[in-house]
Scaffold this motif. Structure first.
Motif, PDB file in Angstrom:
ATOM      1  N   ALA A  72      72.258  96.144  49.431  1.00 55.48           N
ATOM      2  CA  ALA A  72      72.622  95.724  48.076  1.00 55.48           C
ATOM      3  C   ALA A  72      71.823  94.494  47.652  1.00 55.48           C
ATOM      4  O   ALA A  72      71.368  94.392  46.501  1.00 55.48           O
ATOM      5  CB  ALA A  72      74.121  95.431  48.014  1.00 55.48           C
ATOM      6  N   LEU A  73      71.644  93.553  48.577  1.00 57.21           N
ATOM      7  CA  LEU A  73      70.911  92.327  48.257  1.00 57.21           C
ATOM      8  C   LEU A  73      69.435  92.613  47.988  1.00 57.21           C
ATOM      9  O   LEU A  73      68.834  92.031  47.075  1.00 57.21           O
ATOM     10  CB  LEU A  73      71.057  91.333  49.410  1.00 57.21           C
ATOM     11  N   LEU A  74      68.852  93.519  48.758  1.00 57.53           N
ATOM     12  CA  LEU A  74      67.435  93.862  48.550  1.00 57.53           C
ATOM     13  C   LEU A  74      67.208  94.519  47.195  1.00 57.53           C
ATOM     14  O   LEU A  74      66.207  94.237  46.517  1.00 57.53           O
ATOM     15  CB  LEU A  74      66.958  94.788  49.668  1.00 57.53           C
ATOM     16  N   SER A  75      68.121  95.387  46.799  1.00 57.28           N
ATOM     17  CA  SER A  75      67.962  96.051  45.502  1.00 57.28           C
ATOM     18  C   SER A  75      68.009  95.059  44.354  1.00 57.28           C
ATOM     19  O   SER A  75      67.303  95.218  43.349  1.00 57.28           O
ATOM     20  CB  SER A  75      69.047  97.115  45.329  1.00 57.28           C
ATOM     21  N   ILE A  76      68.834  94.016  44.490  1.00 53.94           N
ATOM     22  CA  ILE A  76      68.918  92.990  43.443  1.00 53.94           C
ATOM     23  C   ILE A  76      67.679  92.106  43.458  1.00 53.94           C
ATOM     24  O   ILE A  76      67.095  91.788  42.404  1.00 53.94           O
ATOM     25  CB  ILE A  76      70.193  92.142  43.632  1.00 53.94           C
ATOM     26  N   ILE A  77      67.264  91.712  44.652  1.00 55.28           N
ATOM     27  CA  ILE A  77      66.145  90.777  44.772  1.00 55.28           C
ATOM     28  C   ILE A  77      64.832  91.423  44.347  1.00 55.28           C
ATOM     29  O   ILE A  77      64.008  90.793  43.666  1.00 55.28           O
ATOM     30  CB  ILE A  77      66.060  90.257  46.213  1.00 55.28           C
ATOM     31  N   LEU A  78      64.616  92.685  44.720  1.00 49.67           N
ATOM     32  CA  LEU A  78      63.365  93.352  44.352  1.00 49.67           C
ATOM     33  C   LEU A  78      63.233  93.515  42.840  1.00 49.67           C
ATOM     34  O   LEU A  78      62.117  93.584  42.323  1.00 49.67           O
ATOM     35  CB  LEU A  78      63.285  94.714  45.042  1.00 49.67           C
ATOM     36  N   SER A  79      64.373  93.573  42.140  1.00 49.03           N
ATOM     37  CA  SER A  79      64.308  93.665  40.684  1.00 49.03           C
ATOM     38  C   SER A  79      63.865  92.355  40.048  1.00 49.03           C
ATOM     39  O   SER A  79      63.505  92.332  38.864  1.00 49.03           O
ATOM     40  CB  SER A  79      65.673  94.075  40.126  1.00 49.03           C
ATOM     41  N   LEU A  99      54.656  83.194  48.319  1.00 48.43           N
ATOM     42  CA  LEU A  99      54.738  83.032  49.772  1.00 48.43           C
ATOM     43  C   LEU A  99      56.181  82.858  50.229  1.00 48.43           C
ATOM     44  O   LEU A  99      56.619  83.485  51.206  1.00 48.43           O
ATOM     45  CB  LEU A  99      53.902  81.827  50.210  1.00 48.43           C
ATOM     46  N   VAL A 100      56.937  82.017  49.528  1.00 48.75           N
ATOM     47  CA  VAL A 100      58.338  81.790  49.896  1.00 48.75           C
ATOM     48  C   VAL A 100      59.155  83.055  49.695  1.00 48.75           C
ATOM     49  O   VAL A 100      60.001  83.418  50.531  1.00 48.75           O
ATOM     50  CB  VAL A 100      58.916  80.622  49.074  1.00 48.75           C
ATOM     51  N   PHE A 101      58.909  83.759  48.609  1.00 47.56           N
ATOM     52  CA  PHE A 101      59.615  85.017  48.347  1.00 47.56           C
ATOM     53  C   PHE A 101      59.294  86.051  49.418  1.00 47.56           C
ATOM     54  O   PHE A 101      60.182  86.799  49.865  1.00 47.56           O
ATOM     55  CB  PHE A 101      59.215  85.541  46.965  1.00 47.56           C
ATOM     56  N   THR A 102      58.050  86.099  49.858  1.00 50.92           N
ATOM     57  CA  THR A 102      57.660  87.028  50.929  1.00 50.92           C
ATOM     58  C   THR A 102      58.383  86.709  52.230  1.00 50.92           C
ATOM     59  O   THR A 102      58.844  87.625  52.933  1.00 50.92           O
ATOM     60  CB  THR A 102      56.135  86.969  51.143  1.00 50.92           C
ATOM     61  N   MET A 103      58.490  85.426  52.564  1.00 52.77           N
ATOM     62  CA  MET A 103      59.207  85.036  53.773  1.00 52.77           C
ATOM     63  C   MET A 103      60.679  85.459  53.700  1.00 52.77           C
ATOM     64  O   MET A 103      61.257  85.940  54.689  1.00 52.77           O
ATOM     65  CB  MET A 103      59.109  83.524  53.965  1.00 52.77           C
ATOM     66  N   ALA A 104      61.288  85.295  52.543  1.00 52.46           N
ATOM     67  CA  ALA A 104      62.693  85.682  52.384  1.00 52.46           C
ATOM     68  C   ALA A 104      62.874  87.188  52.553  1.00 52.46           C
ATOM     69  O   ALA A 104      63.804  87.648  53.245  1.00 52.46           O
ATOM     70  CB  ALA A 104      63.199  85.223  51.022  1.00 52.46           C
ATOM     71  N   ILE A 105      61.987  87.968  51.936  1.00 53.78           N
ATOM     72  CA  ILE A 105      62.079  89.429  52.043  1.00 53.78           C
ATOM     73  C   ILE A 105      61.850  89.872  53.493  1.00 53.78           C
ATOM     74  O   ILE A 105      62.549  90.768  54.003  1.00 53.78           O
ATOM     75  CB  ILE A 105      61.066  90.094  51.097  1.00 53.78           C
ATOM     76  N   MET A 106      60.891  89.268  54.168  1.00 54.69           N
ATOM     77  CA  MET A 106      60.600  89.643  55.551  1.00 54.69           C
ATOM     78  C   MET A 106      61.793  89.358  56.457  1.00 54.69           C
ATOM     79  O   MET A 106      62.126  90.160  57.339  1.00 54.69           O
ATOM     80  CB  MET A 106      59.365  88.895  56.044  1.00 54.69           C
ATOM     81  N   ASN A 107      62.474  88.230  56.256  1.00 55.92           N
ATOM     82  CA  ASN A 107      63.652  87.926  57.059  1.00 55.92           C
ATOM     83  C   ASN A 107      64.799  88.886  56.766  1.00 55.92           C
ATOM     84  O   ASN A 107      65.557  89.249  57.673  1.00 55.92           O
ATOM     85  CB  ASN A 107      64.095  86.482  56.820  1.00 55.92           C
TER      86      ASN A 107
END
Length: 221
Positions: A72-79, A99-107
């Motif tokens: 659910a969190l990924l679907s919101i964040i990717l939007s 860069l910071v957004f990429t680190m958050a998504i990777m984690n």
């Protein structure tokens, strides 16, 4: 400084060392002689066996909750990806945001992988009906059941510990992802206020100079 907050890692022991330790402990259990307190040991072994099953089911339930939350969190964040880069911001700020957004998504993705390990199919040692038939033909039934329970308990111990470790790793990765998203929010707030201060330093009165230009032009029209 706690670097696990930025990029959580863990060093897992090798499978060979774990299996070697399990085999040594099981040989010790099978080599134990009968005791006059076999009933007490049997009751305690049953309690520990049930406790390990509860730990296993708890870990599986938590993993299911984590996976649903991450999805659910990924679907919101990717939007929100189109809002990460702003044409009105400095190029360096946009690069830092990416860069910071990429680190958050990777984690977040790493957390999903660790949670998936918990609910994946794995072995679990049980006492089945064949063991009970063998116990019926055994002279010392209590001691036989004690050894069977303790062997199953020892074999399951590391398997359940791996599940619990994976759950803790999932939690640490989620905390790290939230930390990186918090950094993005802080950067956006600071960049917004810095742009406001920059605009105010250029035009302290807050008036738009284009209004005066247009007004000046109309006087000569």
């Amino acid at each position: 400084m706690n670097f696990d907050l930025f990029w959580p890692t863990i060093k897992m022991p090798s499978e060979d060392k774990i299996n070697e330790k399990i085999n040594i402990d099981i040989r010790k259990i099978k080599g134990q002689h009968s005791s006059t307190n076999s009933q007490v040991i049997l009751d305690e072994a049953r309690r520990l066996y049930d406790q390990e099953q509860d730990r296993r089911s708890t870990a599986d339930n938590k993993a299911g909750i984590y996976i649903a939350s991450i999805a659910a969190l990924l679907s919101i964040i990717l939007s929100l990806i189109p809002t990460i880069i702003n044409a009105n911001q400095h190029f360096a700020i946009n690069v830092i945001n990416v860069l910071v957004f990429t680190m958050a998504i990777m984690n977040l993705l790493r957390a999903a992988i660790w949670a998936k390990k918990v609910i994946s199919v794995s072995s679990f040692h049980l006492i089945h009906w064949g063991d009970l038939l063998s116990a019926h033909n055994n002279i010392d039934i209590e001691n036989y059941l004690v050894k069977k329970l303790l062997c199953a308990l020892r074999a399951n111990y590391d398997l359940i510990n791996n599940k619990v470790t994976s759950i803790k790793m999932t939690h640490a990765l989620l905390v790290s992802a939230c930390f990186w998203f918090l950094i993005i929010i802080i950067i956006r707030i600071l960049s917004h206020f810095s742009s406001m201060l920059f605009d105010f330093s250029i035009n302290p009165s807050g008036n738009n100079p284009m209004i005066y230009i247009c007004y000046f032009c109309n006087d000569y029209a």
